[in-house]
Design an enzyme around this catalytic site. Sequence first.
Site, PDB file in Angstrom:
ATOM      1  N   SER A  48      -0.946  -6.621   7.104  1.00 26.55           N
ATOM      2  CA  SER A  48      -0.636  -6.378   5.697  1.00 26.55           C
ATOM      3  C   SER A  48       0.409  -7.303   5.110  1.00 26.55           C
ATOM      4  CB  SER A  48      -0.190  -4.928   5.505  1.00 26.55           C
ATOM      5  OG  SER A  48       1.034  -4.723   6.149  1.00 26.55           O
ATOM      6  N   HIS A  91      -6.222  -2.238   5.789  1.00 29.82           N
ATOM      7  CA  HIS A  91      -6.208  -3.228   4.701  1.00 29.82           C
ATOM      8  C   HIS A  91      -7.540  -3.957   4.572  1.00 29.82           C
ATOM      9  CE1 HIS A  91      -2.018  -2.645   3.700  1.00 29.82           C
ATOM     10  NE2 HIS A  91      -1.846  -2.454   4.995  1.00 29.82           N
ATOM     11  N   LYS A  98      -5.976   3.166  -0.094  1.00 31.30           N
ATOM     12  CA  LYS A  98      -5.779   1.801  -0.597  1.00 31.30           C
ATOM     13  C   LYS A  98      -7.038   1.387  -1.372  1.00 31.30           C
ATOM     14  CE  LYS A  98      -2.411   1.023   3.081  1.00 31.30           C
ATOM     15  NZ  LYS A  98      -1.145   1.288   2.425  1.00 31.30           N
TER      16      LYS A  98
HETATM   17  N1  PMP Z   1      -1.783   1.080   8.863  1.00 35.26           N
HETATM   18  C1  PMP Z   1      -1.352   0.011   8.188  1.00 35.26           C
HETATM   19  C2  PMP Z   1      -1.594  -1.348   8.774  1.00 35.26           C
HETATM   20  C3  PMP Z   1      -0.670   0.153   6.971  1.00 35.26           C
HETATM   21  O1  PMP Z   1      -0.235  -0.916   6.306  1.00 35.26           O
HETATM   22  C4  PMP Z   1      -0.473   1.450   6.449  1.00 35.26           C
HETATM   23  C5  PMP Z   1       0.221   1.719   5.110  1.00 35.26           C
HETATM   24  N2  PMP Z   1       0.905   0.749   4.522  1.00 35.26           N
HETATM   25  C6  PMP Z   1      -0.935   2.535   7.187  1.00 35.26           C
HETATM   26  C7  PMP Z   1      -1.590   2.322   8.383  1.00 35.26           C
HETATM   27  C8  PMP Z   1      -0.748   3.920   6.683  1.00 35.26           C
HETATM   28  O2  PMP Z   1      -1.751   4.237   5.769  1.00 35.26           O
HETATM   29  P1  PMP Z   1      -1.494   5.337   4.629  1.00 35.26           P
HETATM   30  O3  PMP Z   1      -0.780   4.637   3.519  1.00 35.26           O
HETATM   31  O4  PMP Z   1      -2.836   5.847   4.286  1.00 35.26           O
HETATM   32  O5  PMP Z   1      -0.627   6.383   5.250  1.00 35.26           O
END
Ligand code: PMP
Length: 406
Positions: free
Chosen positions: A187, A215, A246
């Site tokens: 990310s 992502h 997302k």
């Molecule tokens: N995995 C990754 C790689 C993330 O970037 C994120 C959130 N930024 C999550 C899991 C968590 O997902 P959520 O926002 O649905 O809790």
Amino acid sequence: MNYQGFFKSALDDLRDQGNYRVFADLERHCGDFPHATSRTGETSDVTIWCSNDYLGMGQHPKVLAAMHEALDRCGAGAGGTRNISGTTHDHVLLEAELADLHAKEDALLFTSGYVSNWAALGTLAGRIPDCLVLSDALNHASMIEGIRHSKAERMIWKHNDLADLEAKLAAQPLERPKLIAFESVYSMDGDIAPIKEICDLADKYNAMTYLDEVHAVGLYGPRGGGIAEREGLMDRLTVIEGTLGKAYGVVGGYIAASRELCDFVRSFASGFIFTTALPPAVAAGAAASIRHLKDSVEERTAQQDKVAQVRARLDAIGIPHVENPSHIIPVMVGDPHKCKFISDMLLQEHGIYIQPINYPTVPKGTERLRITPSPVHSAEDIDQLIGALEDLWGQCQLARMPLAAQ
Ligand code: PMP
């Protein structure tokens, strides 16, 4: 102990390092995303350039209609944990939709992507006897916490480094249970894992694979199944994990895997068992979003087009950004104070909202603005962004890329 004094001094330290997080108070306007009203300080109109509602599905008419319909049909909440009356038909349909998306036998819903990683990794690594977890160095906090919580032995392999992963795998007895945990699109840098090669190593050394596609789902692959779908690799992964918060524009997380594995996590993961299920309207909205993006490539094609436009414009003015094959554009500032200053000035002077990304989210010295263009950003929005960045880059006397090298 003086508790209040302790809290204050810890927060003061964060401020001194330029790492204290200030939330922008935003009022979203349905139908007008990425434009919003900022209620931080003086009320002003802003364009959001850092949202993970990557495709604007949070305001898609089909998603809204499904949520309204389910709200009227079922009421507000699920009324219980999944085990105690909280499994509504909308949850069952959504899990079937997700299993189909990833061509897996089953899927299991969680209240967020964070919880899905924490609970699923914690349960798998913690309950498989003598399991060794091989975790990519840049894995998300939710994976790290899940692995820690499992108390299983953990080895961290260098980010996307197949030689390092293989060396670690080869040093273990073939029969020892192993789980390789990694992401597809990372990310903060927007780079993509060599999924096929990791699966090859997993086969060679008798390891399971756990891929976070948070992502990527909704954004890549013919039906939005993620990078693994795009590369024809979904059947080679033991677990695919994703979010509904997302690209799908709602909230929630999930794993998709074999029937037995999902049943195992369903039966043993406290983070699944002992918490109230997602509201049925959320499940219905997410299912509508997934169904739409299974059929429609329009949103992801338009998104990629906007990403290419923004990259080209940044190149044209020499603003350094990480080259990567994804939709994430990290504009590198390299200093926490300047990063925060640029973010503040974008908001106050230019009506642009981009949250600064500082340590500990990224390593010190790599502070950045993470830009995520969406299909709903207009040509005028792009002009405004580029003009503002050019202005602030000059004010901060930050280095530009030599134009010849671009
Ligand atoms: N995995 C990754 C790689 C993330 O970037 C994120 C959130 N930024 C999550 C899991 C968590 O997902 P959520 O926002 O649905 O809790």
